[in-house]
Design an enzyme around this catalytic site. Sequence first.
Site, PDB file in Angstrom:
ATOM      1  N   ARG A 171       1.402  -0.340  -5.097  1.00  0.00           N
ATOM      2  CA  ARG A 171       1.441  -1.806  -5.036  1.00  0.00           C
ATOM      3  C   ARG A 171       0.993  -2.352  -3.693  1.00  0.00           C
ATOM      4  NH1 ARG A 171       7.063  -1.292  -5.121  1.00  0.00           N
ATOM      5  NH2 ARG A 171       6.618   0.340  -6.633  1.00  0.00           N
TER       6      ARG A 171
ATOM      7  N   SER B 265       0.839  -1.203   0.000  1.00  0.00           N
ATOM      8  CA  SER B 265       0.000   0.000   0.000  1.00  0.00           C
ATOM      9  C   SER B 265       0.872   1.250   0.000  1.00  0.00           C
ATOM     10  CB  SER B 265      -0.963   0.015   1.195  1.00  0.00           C
ATOM     11  OG  SER B 265      -1.865  -1.043   1.063  1.00  0.00           O
ATOM     12  N   HIS B 266       1.667   1.362  -1.011  1.00  0.00           N
ATOM     13  CA  HIS B 266       2.477   2.568  -1.195  1.00  0.00           C
ATOM     14  C   HIS B 266       3.003   2.593  -2.633  1.00  0.00           C
ATOM     15  CE1 HIS B 266       5.518  -0.450   0.305  1.00  0.00           C
ATOM     16  NE2 HIS B 266       5.992  -0.106  -0.877  1.00  0.00           N
ATOM     17  N   ALA B 267       3.555   3.740  -3.001  1.00  0.00           N
ATOM     18  CA  ALA B 267       4.236   3.871  -4.306  1.00  0.00           C
ATOM     19  C   ALA B 267       5.571   4.548  -4.043  1.00  0.00           C
ATOM     20  CB  ALA B 267       3.393   4.720  -5.255  1.00  0.00           C
TER      21      ALA B 267
END
Length: 375
Positions: A332, A285-287
């Site tokens: 992602r 849960s980040h980019a």
Amino acid sequence: MHNEFRYGRWKILCFVFADIVSLLLASILSLWLYLLNKDINYSIKSHFSVIIPMIVIDLAVTFFFSTLRRALRWREKREVYESARHVVFSLVFLGLYLFITKSGPDFSRAIVLLTYGFDYLFLLAFRISLRQIMTRYMKRESTALLMTTNRFADEGIKELKNLGLDVRYLYLLKNNNADKVNDIPVAKDVKEAAAVICWEMIDKVYIYGLDHQMIPEYLMDACNEMRIMLQWVDFNYKVLEIKRIKHQDPKYGALMFLEGERDIPFPIRRVYWITETDAEMYRGSHAHKLNCQLLYCPYGKIDIILDDGKEKTTVTLDRPEKGLLLMPGLWREMVWRDQGSILCVLASEYYDENEYIRDYDEFLAYSRKSGKEEA
Ligand code: T46
């Protein structure tokens, strides 16, 4: 200068010829003006005896001081400076020559100065006109140079063809000595790539699948000087087959390997892995704003859910030789499908919490701004 001669040879010769003509014209004009003054007793023979050294010095300055280095493509302002550099060096070396050969007294200093003064003006006019003529009448439309690595050359060429572009030259970073790929010539080094862009009148330089750290500064400066835009033809992610060597005797297993900057388009700055995991566990849960990565799962099965701000894709890592190359700007999530599965990551950047985006709305805004959702 030697790199230049591999490309656009006769165009360079035209520039060299224009330099010599400008010097001869300048010399004749200054002699004529000087002789208009009837009281002056000046030996025309001694004047002509110095013309040969002048020409030799002119050629030597062009060659050794690279005063034609990017002449076909640079800005006119730059030509003002380069022509001045050429004339000043020529003047200094001619002065030295006259001093060493002690021929100074036979030769009028006024004529020398006048000659180089006119030479400067003619040089500027000839070089600018030549450039305009060549650009106007000899330029082929949409000529492109593609910058990528050996590993991605084929895909990059195909990608550009799909965009209707004709790749004429390649520059392969970390090249393993390929001269041609798909019959397209490969520039040997960064200087040669700059020479190709100049003398082959390349319109566009495309970069395919390279991390920003891999673009050589020399080439960026050269393109900037020649007003050539660098354009990225990018992908967000790619599934790669990692090279695998299976031992003849199955009990010795298989060996997989890859090389930074060759098999993956970035230098490896950091390696991390995640172990001791339960099935159906979520992480991520980040980019990333900068980090390029290669993810692989040497043991077990992990789903990687990718989101470019527009659509989601799932790539399942379930074989040790399956790699997932992720470029920056992708949201992602990772879902562990089998207990104990291991996720390994090769990263292009050192750890920096500031280059993470951990808020989804912020990611959407970032992705819109950077145009990633259009890719
Ligand atoms: C990614 C996926 C696949 C560090 O101090 N140094 C490091 O190099 C890393 C990777 C993490 N950390 C710290 C930062 C957090 O306090 O470790 C903690 C857990 O990191 P995070 O919540 O980012 O873990 P994941 O599994 O969500 O993401 C990690 C990577 O951070 C990320 O780059 O792409 O694995």
